[in-house]
Design an enzyme around this catalytic site. Structure first.
Site, mmCIF file in Angstrom:
data_model
loop_
_atom_site.group_PDB
_atom_site.id
_atom_site.type_symbol
_atom_site.label_atom_id
_atom_site.label_comp_id
_atom_site.label_asym_id
_atom_site.label_seq_id
_atom_site.Cartn_x
_atom_site.Cartn_y
_atom_site.Cartn_z
ATOM 1 N N GLU A 142 2.246 -7.453 9.872
ATOM 2 C CA GLU A 142 0.952 -6.774 10.005
ATOM 3 C C GLU A 142 -0.024 -7.623 10.807
ATOM 4 O OE1 GLU A 142 -2.471 -4.721 7.155
ATOM 5 O OE2 GLU A 142 -0.812 -5.831 6.261
ATOM 6 N N GLU B 7 0.810 -1.219 0.000
ATOM 7 C CA GLU B 7 0.000 0.000 0.000
ATOM 8 C C GLU B 7 0.842 1.268 0.000
ATOM 9 O OE1 GLU B 7 -3.461 0.211 2.583
ATOM 10 O OE2 GLU B 7 -3.189 -1.891 3.101
#
Length: 866
Positions: free
Chosen positions: A754, A460
């Site tokens: 994450e 991202e």
């Protein structure tokens, strides 16, 4: 007595291209002093020596500029001397800074665009080469080059690159402001003709951005602006700049994209392909000078191994997950193509995989490409080296296909690229696993500190507000992130919606704006609260009141939005008459909540969006209102302070009514909710023991495993330690079964994941393996294990309260605070606890030993034993 040291301007040291005409000054007191009573500044600019005379003040951090503001492109040299308990010091070493072009009227150059075919090529697009010519008439005394772009640029004088900055002009909200860079071009100019060139690519301006791979976020055409100021030895000056006489052509970078990567065809470029540039018709009103340090090549790594994975493929393992690129030599015969695919994980068969880096968005038919692929076509030049430009990758592994040689680690170099932040904090202890955990958390931050605080360096690369608000205190210990954060907060403020909404991501394009497809998902509690929390943490770490004043209007609008949403709406899942306390219960709008709690991964996104997360939202509403009361007090706004203190009390009471049962238990009964409630002071004092016991029970019921997601992970261990459960906090820290921090390391992680289950039992990776959020746990090591905690802004007064545990026999932390180096180092030897504390001049420390004995320590080195 020695002189002051570490002179600095704003948060940038000795900058070239400063945007402040009246900058704040900082210095450190002489090492052999206790405290300052006055200071004196001497500065030379405009051919005049200015003297402030003595200023009665104990301050030495971000002190006001004592003279008239300086003008554009003005070099300034300055010194400071101080009056202390030991008398007057000598003058400090001469420090310097130079302002940039501060007014639109300082610009004479014109914005230009490369000539592009019609219709415009679709992404990914080539980079363009731009060319102008000039003549240097006489020997040069001094030259400054000022440049910026809509896109990414590099600029060259007679083929020599100017400066060492990367990814200029940086990542920002280009519709509102465009950063400018200043370079010292003096060594590159000699009398005679000069060819001035630039390389211009899409960058963030019109290249792929974010998880949606959106293009043309700020425009469809790139542009370049540059101005060269030359001062000759005889005192005359001349100014050159981009104008209609420049030319352009496609460069050898036939594909240049930050996410996709680059394709570089080294074979001869068509020498006749030059065509006139086009006027861009842009002005200078959006130009600004960033307070953040620039991006640079920071470090180089030699690979751990290179192994062949097929007839034409070789796999490189750097041994460390990084942000940057690979430098590769000896490209082989002309026309040969080498492909480099970058990733951070291997599949169960030991080959590179990037499947987990392909964004899978619920409303798209299939995952998008992972990108991170570079290609180079050799020109056949002996010794030719490929080093990508105008892109970065997040990776540990690289598959190299088509290279003619059997590669060795000496043939490949990993180049680490990120914002050039000054390191300020260090930690070490007697357990190597904890040291590795700390290093992994540091690397995750480094890899995601590239122009803005990103969530990951590949998938991202977005500036998620919630991620930075929870990690900012940790980052501010490890590095000087004051200017870095201030620049990012400027984008957050610019992008705030008229109704006060703070978007989840900043900078962002139209997709995250009020009219974009994700508009209903914007303004989440815990994410938007970054506009309050991050400035407060910067104030605590650096003593910067200005950042509080600058963001105050944005804070007011954000908290005002929460107040309106709580009062005017009600979650559709609530039935029956509306209770009085619901006026302060924030149960409307979308909230990410405790994102990625173990076992609560998102399976049905629609149901996830519709869920009531008022426990999280109301907690942050109360927390931010309470911070606003404290910030207003700092800014000398007594009426506002009282108003927000009252609001915080009412919201806290609503939270208690809704989420605290009559028997004292907190609901929902999750580790995250308990840790957050105790950290934010939502639990009444008489109910705290029961809440702590409930949290302990939840941890034990989870097999002594962490059960928090993003927002509450930084709170869990400190809350336990501060409420008499230090042993349990250390048990969680040392847990090596999933989910846990050490489990990541056992699976080979060199950065933080994450998800807690970032690599599954079968070896399959999931989502980003380089995401700093869960690395915020290392603040526990700094503030509890080593015991360094600020009591006053900038650590002018601080506490040293080390907390041994977990079988550790030694731990130490060092912090280069704004006032000087702070140290805490303890060891257990022969049944005794020995602590050494370093206190810099101008500060005091409260020292609390593990047995509760407290002492006060002034500047110097102190030893304590118990």
């Amino acid at each position: 007595m020695s002189a002051p040291t570490a002179s600095a301007v704003e948060h940038l040291g000795s900058p070239l291209g400063l945007g402040e005409p009246a900058p704040r000054l900082s210095w450190r007191l002489p090492e052999d002093t206790l405290a300052q009573t006055a200071y004196r500044i001497r500065a030379e600019f405009g051919g005049v020596v200015h003297d402030s005379d003595w200023v009665e003040s104990p301050g030495s951090v971000l002190e006001a500029w004592p003279f008239d503001p300086v003008g554009s492109a003005q070099p300034v040299s300055w010194q400071v001397r101080v009056r202390t308990d030991r008398g007057e010091s000598g003058w400090s070493a001469v420090a310097s800074f130079e302002t940039g072009l501060l007014a639109a009227g300082d610009w004479t150059a014109s914005w230009i665009r490369p000539g592009e075919p019609e219709p415009l090529p679709q992404a990914p697009r080539p980079a363009y080469e731009l060319r102008g010519r000039l003549v240097i008439q006489k020997p040069v005394r001094r030259a400054r080059l000022y440049a910026t772009a809509h896109g990414l640029y590099e600029t060259f004088l007679d083929g020599v690159r100017v400066g060492d900055l990367e990814l200029t002009p940086g990542y920002t909200h280009y519709s509102a402001r465009v950063p400018v860079q200043a370079y010292d071009a003096s060594p590159l100019l000699r009398p005679g003709p000069v060819t001035w060139t630039a390389l211009l690519s899409d960058g963030w301006f019109r290249g792929q951005v974010g998880i949606f791979r959106a293009v043309d976020q700020w425009g469809e055409r790139t542009a370049f602006l540059a101005q060269l100021h030359v001062e000759y030895d005889d005192g005359t000056t001349e100014v050159f700049g981009t104008d209609a006489g420049w030319e352009s052509r496609p460069s050898s970078l036939v594909r240049a994209d930050l996410i996709d990567g680059v394709s570089d065809d080294r074979r001869a470029t068509d020498a006749a392909g030059w065509r006139p540039v086009e006027p861009a018709g842009l002005g200078y009103e959006t130009l600004f000078w960033s307070p953040a340090p620039p991006t640079r090549r920071i470090e180089e790594l030699r690979p751990r191994s290179v192994v062949r994975r097929g007839d034409d493929r070789q796999l490189v393992d750097l041994g460390q997950n990084i942000n940057g690129w690979v430098r590769l030599g000896n490209l082989g015969p002309a026309g040969g193509e080498v492909t480099l695919v970058h990733g951070e994980a291997l599949d169960p068969d030991g080959d590179l995989t990037t499947d987990h880096l392909r964004p899978a968005v619920p409303f798209l038919p299939e995952p998008l490409p992972a990108g991170q692929v570079d290609r180079v076509v050799s020109a056949g030049r002996p010794g030719d080296v490929f080093e990508p430009r105008h892109t970065t990758h997040g990776f540990r592994y690289v598959t190299i296909e088509g290279h003619p040689d059997e590669l060795t680690p000496e043939d490949v170099t990993g180049v680490v690229v990120h914002s050039d932040l000054r390191r300020t904090g260090w930690f070490s202890c007697s357990d190597e696993r904890i040291n590795r955990l700390h290093e992994a958390a540091v690397w995750s931050f480094r890899d995601n500190a590239c122009e803005i605080p990103t969530d990951c360096p590949h998938r991202e690369r977005a500036g998620w507000t919630g991620d930075w608000q929870l990690y900012a205190p940790t980052a501010a210990f490890l590095y000087d992130v004051a200017g870095f954060s201030a620049k990012w907060l400027g984008d957050v403020a610019i992008e705030q919606w008229p109704d006060g909404t703070i978007a989840n991501i900043s900078p962002h394009g139209p997709a995250e704006g009020p009219d974009g497809p994700t508009a209903p998902l914007q303004g989440s509690a815990g994410w938007g609260d970054a506009v309050v929390i991050v400035p407060w943490e910067l104030y605590r770490a650096y003593g910067d009141e200005r950042i509080l004043a600058e963001l105050w209007p944005n804070m007011v609008r954000w908290v005002g939005r929460a107040e309106r949403m709580a009062a005017a709406g009600r979650h559709p899942g609530r039935t029956g008459p509306e209770a009085a306390h619901e006026r302060y219960l924030w149960d409307t709008g979308f909230h990410w909540g405790e994102w990625l709690e173990p076992g609560n991964e998102v399976d049905d996104f629609g149901a996830f969006v519709a869920a009531d997360r008022s426990d999280v939202a109301t907690a942050y509403f109360a927390h931010s209102a309470g911070l606003m009361a404290r910030i207003a007090e700092v800014l000398d706004k007594p009426a506002e302070s009282a108003r927000y203190a009252e609001l915080a009390a009412r919201v806290t009471a609503a939270w208690r009514t809704e989420f605290l049962a009559a028997d004292g238990t907190v609901r929902p009964a999750t580790q995250a909710n308990l840790a957050r409630a105790l950290t934010f002071g939502l639990v009444p004092e008489d109910a705290v023991p029961d809440a702590v016991a409930q949290l302990v029970g939840l941890v034990r019921a989870a097999g002594t495993h962490v059960g928090t997601g993003f927002l509450a992970t930084p709170f869990l261990l400190p809350v336990l330690a501060e409420h008499g459960e230090a042993d349990l906090a250390y048990e969680l820290l040392f847990q090596d079964g999933p989910p846990s921090w050490l489990h990541m390391l056992d699976r080979g992680a060199t950065t933080m994941w994450e998800r807690w289950n970032g690599i599954a039992d079968d070896g399959t990776p999931h989502e980003s393996l380089n995401h700093y959020s869960k690395g915020a746990v290392i603040s526990f090591l700094h503030r509890h294990t080593a015991g360094l905690r600020p009591l006053d802004p900038a650590y002018r007064r601080f506490r040293v309260a080390p907390l041994p545990g977990g079988g550790l026999t030694q731990a130490s932390a060092t912090l280069d605070s704004p006032y000087g180096r702070i140290g805490s180092a303890w060891q257990i030897r022969d049944g005794r606890f020995l602590l050494e504390v370093v206190v810099p001049p101008g500060t005091t420390a409260e020292v609390v030993l593990p047995n509760g004995k407290a002492d006060r320590a002034g500047p110097g080195r102190h030893t304590f034993t118990t």
